[in-house]
Design an enzyme around this catalytic site. Structure first.
Site, PDB file in Angstrom:
ATOM      1  N   CYS A   1       0.145 -16.983  21.982  1.00 17.13           N
ATOM      2  CA  CYS A   1      -0.110 -18.183  22.770  1.00 17.13           C
ATOM      3  C   CYS A   1       0.184 -19.355  21.842  1.00 17.13           C
ATOM      4  O   CYS A   1      -0.439 -19.472  20.782  1.00 17.13           O
ATOM      5  CB  CYS A   1      -1.573 -18.152  23.205  1.00 17.13           C
ATOM      6  SG  CYS A   1      -2.129 -19.643  24.024  1.00 17.13           S
TER       7      CYS A   1
ATOM      8  N   CYS B   1      -7.447 -33.267  31.267  1.00 19.18           N
ATOM      9  CA  CYS B   1      -8.249 -32.406  32.144  1.00 19.18           C
ATOM     10  C   CYS B   1      -9.662 -32.325  31.548  1.00 19.18           C
ATOM     11  O   CYS B   1      -9.815 -31.963  30.375  1.00 19.18           O
ATOM     12  CB  CYS B   1      -7.626 -31.016  32.268  1.00 19.18           C
ATOM     13  SG  CYS B   1      -5.932 -31.065  32.902  1.00 19.18           S
TER      14      CYS B   1
ATOM     15  N   GLU C   1      -2.925 -25.081  16.814  1.00 19.13           N
ATOM     16  CA  GLU C   1      -3.378 -23.696  16.748  1.00 19.13           C
ATOM     17  C   GLU C   1      -2.502 -22.782  17.600  1.00 19.13           C
ATOM     18  O   GLU C   1      -1.886 -23.222  18.565  1.00 19.13           O
ATOM     19  CB  GLU C   1      -4.829 -23.605  17.259  1.00 19.13           C
ATOM     20  CG  GLU C   1      -5.783 -24.349  16.346  1.00 19.13           C
ATOM     21  CD  GLU C   1      -7.220 -24.349  16.847  1.00 19.13           C
ATOM     22  OE1 GLU C   1      -8.111 -24.529  16.012  1.00 19.13           O
ATOM     23  OE2 GLU C   1      -7.459 -24.187  18.054  1.00 19.13           O
TER      24      GLU C   1
ATOM     25  N   CYS D   1     -11.092 -29.158  29.546  1.00 14.14           N
ATOM     26  CA  CYS D   1     -10.284 -28.569  28.477  1.00 14.14           C
ATOM     27  C   CYS D   1     -10.541 -29.293  27.164  1.00 14.14           C
ATOM     28  O   CYS D   1     -10.497 -30.526  27.108  1.00 14.14           O
ATOM     29  CB  CYS D   1      -8.807 -28.661  28.856  1.00 14.14           C
ATOM     30  SG  CYS D   1      -7.678 -28.187  27.520  1.00 14.14           S
TER      31      CYS D   1
ATOM     32  N   CYS E   1      -8.856 -19.582  26.146  1.00 10.06           N
ATOM     33  CA  CYS E   1      -8.199 -20.620  26.945  1.00 10.06           C
ATOM     34  C   CYS E   1      -8.955 -21.932  26.896  1.00 10.06           C
ATOM     35  O   CYS E   1     -10.152 -21.975  27.141  1.00 10.06           O
ATOM     36  CB  CYS E   1      -8.132 -20.222  28.413  1.00 10.06           C
ATOM     37  SG  CYS E   1      -7.635 -18.550  28.672  1.00 10.06           S
TER      38      CYS E   1
ATOM     39  N   CYS F   1      -3.030 -33.422  23.619  1.00 16.97           N
ATOM     40  CA  CYS F   1      -2.486 -33.372  24.978  1.00 16.97           C
ATOM     41  C   CYS F   1      -2.872 -34.658  25.699  1.00 16.97           C
ATOM     42  O   CYS F   1      -3.972 -35.167  25.508  1.00 16.97           O
ATOM     43  CB  CYS F   1      -3.059 -32.172  25.733  1.00 16.97           C
ATOM     44  SG  CYS F   1      -2.330 -31.929  27.382  1.00 16.97           S
TER      45      CYS F   1
HETATM   46  N1  SAH Z   1      -1.088 -27.894  29.620  1.00 16.10           N
HETATM   47  C1  SAH Z   1      -0.783 -26.591  30.140  1.00 16.10           C
HETATM   48  C2  SAH Z   1      -0.970 -25.457  29.168  1.00 16.10           C
HETATM   49  C3  SAH Z   1      -2.207 -25.425  28.310  1.00 16.10           C
HETATM   50  S1  SAH Z   1      -3.724 -24.765  28.829  1.00 16.10           S
HETATM   51  C4  SAH Z   1      -1.571 -26.333  31.388  1.00 16.10           C
HETATM   52  O1  SAH Z   1      -2.497 -27.074  31.674  1.00 16.10           O
HETATM   53  O2  SAH Z   1      -1.242 -25.417  32.113  1.00 16.10           O
HETATM   54  C5  SAH Z   1      -3.536 -23.134  29.420  1.00 16.10           C
HETATM   55  C6  SAH Z   1      -4.495 -22.817  30.563  1.00 16.10           C
HETATM   56  O3  SAH Z   1      -5.881 -22.834  30.142  1.00 16.10           O
HETATM   57  C7  SAH Z   1      -4.391 -23.823  31.697  1.00 16.10           C
HETATM   58  O4  SAH Z   1      -4.401 -23.150  32.920  1.00 16.10           O
HETATM   59  C8  SAH Z   1      -5.668 -24.625  31.513  1.00 16.10           C
HETATM   60  O5  SAH Z   1      -6.042 -25.298  32.685  1.00 16.10           O
HETATM   61  C9  SAH Z   1      -6.635 -23.555  31.095  1.00 16.10           C
HETATM   62  N2  SAH Z   1      -7.863 -24.070  30.518  1.00 16.10           N
HETATM   63  C10 SAH Z   1      -8.029 -25.218  29.824  1.00 16.10           C
HETATM   64  N3  SAH Z   1      -9.310 -25.366  29.453  1.00 16.10           N
HETATM   65  C11 SAH Z   1      -9.974 -24.289  29.895  1.00 16.10           C
HETATM   66  C12 SAH Z   1     -11.335 -23.853  29.796  1.00 16.10           C
HETATM   67  N4  SAH Z   1     -12.239 -24.592  29.153  1.00 16.10           N
HETATM   68  N5  SAH Z   1     -11.668 -22.682  30.378  1.00 16.10           N
HETATM   69  C13 SAH Z   1     -10.743 -21.938  31.011  1.00 16.10           C
HETATM   70  N6  SAH Z   1      -9.445 -22.283  31.130  1.00 16.10           N
HETATM   71  C14 SAH Z   1      -9.067 -23.458  30.580  1.00 16.10           C
END
Ligand code: SAH
Length: 379
Positions: A126, A137, A113, A140, A364, A133
């Site tokens: 974006c 985390c 996406e 996420c 995000c 991935c």
């Molecule tokens: N893998 C990279 C880029 C992808 S995510 C990274 O981790 O930086 C982009 C941003 O969104 C990252 O800062 C990630 O931690 C954040 N993110 C992921 N899941 C989220 C959520 N459920 N709520 C808010 N931010 C989130």
């Protein structure tokens, strides 16, 4: 005691390397490479420049519109340099059309996406760097399903070029028609697909017809904090912005929220970030998802403030977007305000990110191919 998720031994996981890459596309190559490819199929090299001008300069990919090419050769030329990489599965819009999410199917059936966000003064996309991935985390959505594969350079670039075309069509009312900013904050960990992401940055920033002609300063690479890759990026002579997904100022909590912290600790990753800032002169963006009663305590704001004070850094607080089935929620607004107040009192520049795209799961951390699959099955 919390049990910690496993972290991948090799960020460029072997499975991702073995998975099949798509056909070669002009965005995988520099102009000389495109010319060489045409020479191989017995076509004049100058056609590479013409087709590149259509793709990057005019955002045109339909051979029927390439009237400067001989009609008989159009399909063959575009078949060689512009194979279809992304098949749009769905496009969703919200925020009065200013936010648009695109779900794409790749040649092997993987789904990724991208999100287009129109503002008064700029248009940002974006984009995703991997299908899935491997960073795991727990807050996420993308992190839950694991890694399918790395995207090719052209699969990364084509998301931006495609959405640049959408912006140019004028559908994003009240925004400029020209794409200006790209953030690597979609699916995947960009620095785990290092060489293709760096090549994609070069294509996005080279002037047309070589590339899309964006400013390097308008590109942001967001990472969980793969320290050797951050150091390597600092030596590339690129002035892109680095965003570091910190989410906790202490190792105990960060080990859980960003499992790669078990390998590279807060102090190490910040050290790499400050070196990046020093080498590039670019302010590092510290990403911090505000999670209720998890990482939002006043003492954590103070600790974060002490770590960042006097550094070339900006904090971007992201109200957590709860993912389906997650036990976590966003921090209440008063808690968020106190967190901001303490960081600013420590002299750290801080903003709270807007929550664009929530209704279309385009915000995000909400980008998950599995979601797309499910939605599609019921569509
Ligand atoms: N893998 C990279 C880029 C992808 S995510 C990274 O981790 O930086 C982009 C941003 O969104 C990252 O800062 C990630 O931690 C954040 N993110 C992921 N899941 C989220 C959520 N459920 N709520 C808010 N931010 C989130």
């Amino acid at each position: 005691m919390t049990s910690l998720p496993m972290i991948p031994v090799d960020p460029d996981a072997a499975a991702a390397r073995r998975a099949s890459l798509p056909p070669r596309h002009l965005a995988d190559l520099d102009l000389a490479g495109r010319q060489a490819l045409l020479a191989e199929i017995g076509e004049p090299a100058f056609r590479a420049r013409q087709i590149s001008t259509h793709y990057f300069g005019r955002l045109v990919r339909d051979p029927a519109l390439m009237t400067d090419l001989p009609a008989a050769a159009r399909e063959r030329l575009t078949g060689t340099l512009l194979p279809r990489l992304l098949t749009p599965v769905r496009e969703l819009a919200c925020d009065d059309g200013a936010t648009r999410k695109a779900l794409w199917r790749l040649h092997d059936g993987s789904l990724v996406e991208s999100v287009l966000m129109g503002y008064q003064d700029r248009v940002t996309v974006c984009i995703s760097s991997q299908a899935g991935c491997g960073m795991a985390c727990p807050f996420c959505a993308t992190g839950q399903a694991g890694l399918t594969r790395n995207l090719s350079t052209a699969e990364i670039v084509d998301q931006a070029v495609y959405l640049a075309g959408v912006a140019a069509s004028g559908v994003v009312a009240g925004s400029p028609a020209r794409l200006s900013h790209v953030v690597f904050m979609g699916m995947g960990e960009p620095l785990a697909n290092y060489s293709r992401v760096v090549a994609a940055i070069r294509r996005l920033t080279a002037p047309a017809p070589e590339g899309l002609g964006l400013s390097q300063r308008h590109i942001t690479v967001s990472t969980v904090g793969l320290v050797p890759a951050i150091r390597r990026l600092a030596s590339e002579d690129l002035s892109v912005t680095l965003a570091l997904s910190l989410h906790a100022p202490d190792d105990e909590l960060r080990d859980e929220l960003v499992p790669v912290n078990q390998r590279w600790k807060v102090a190490e990753v910040l050290d790499a970030a400050w070196d990046y800032a020093a080498r590039t002169g670019r302010r590092v963006s510290i990403e911090y998802a505000m999670i209720r009663d998890v990482n939002d305590q006043p003492w954590r704001a103070d600790l974060l403030g002490r770590l960042l004070a006097g550094r070339l850094a900006h904090v971007n607080l992201i109200p957590l977007n709860p993912t389906p089935g997650s036990r976590w929620d966003a921090s209440p607004k008063p808690v968020e305000r106190e967190f901001v107040r303490r960081l600013r009192a420590a002299g750290v520049s801080t903003t709270v990110r807007d929550t664009r795209g929530r209704e279309i799961d385009g915000a995000c951390g909400q980008l998950a191919a599995a979601e797309g699959e499910k939605d599609e099955a019921t569509a």
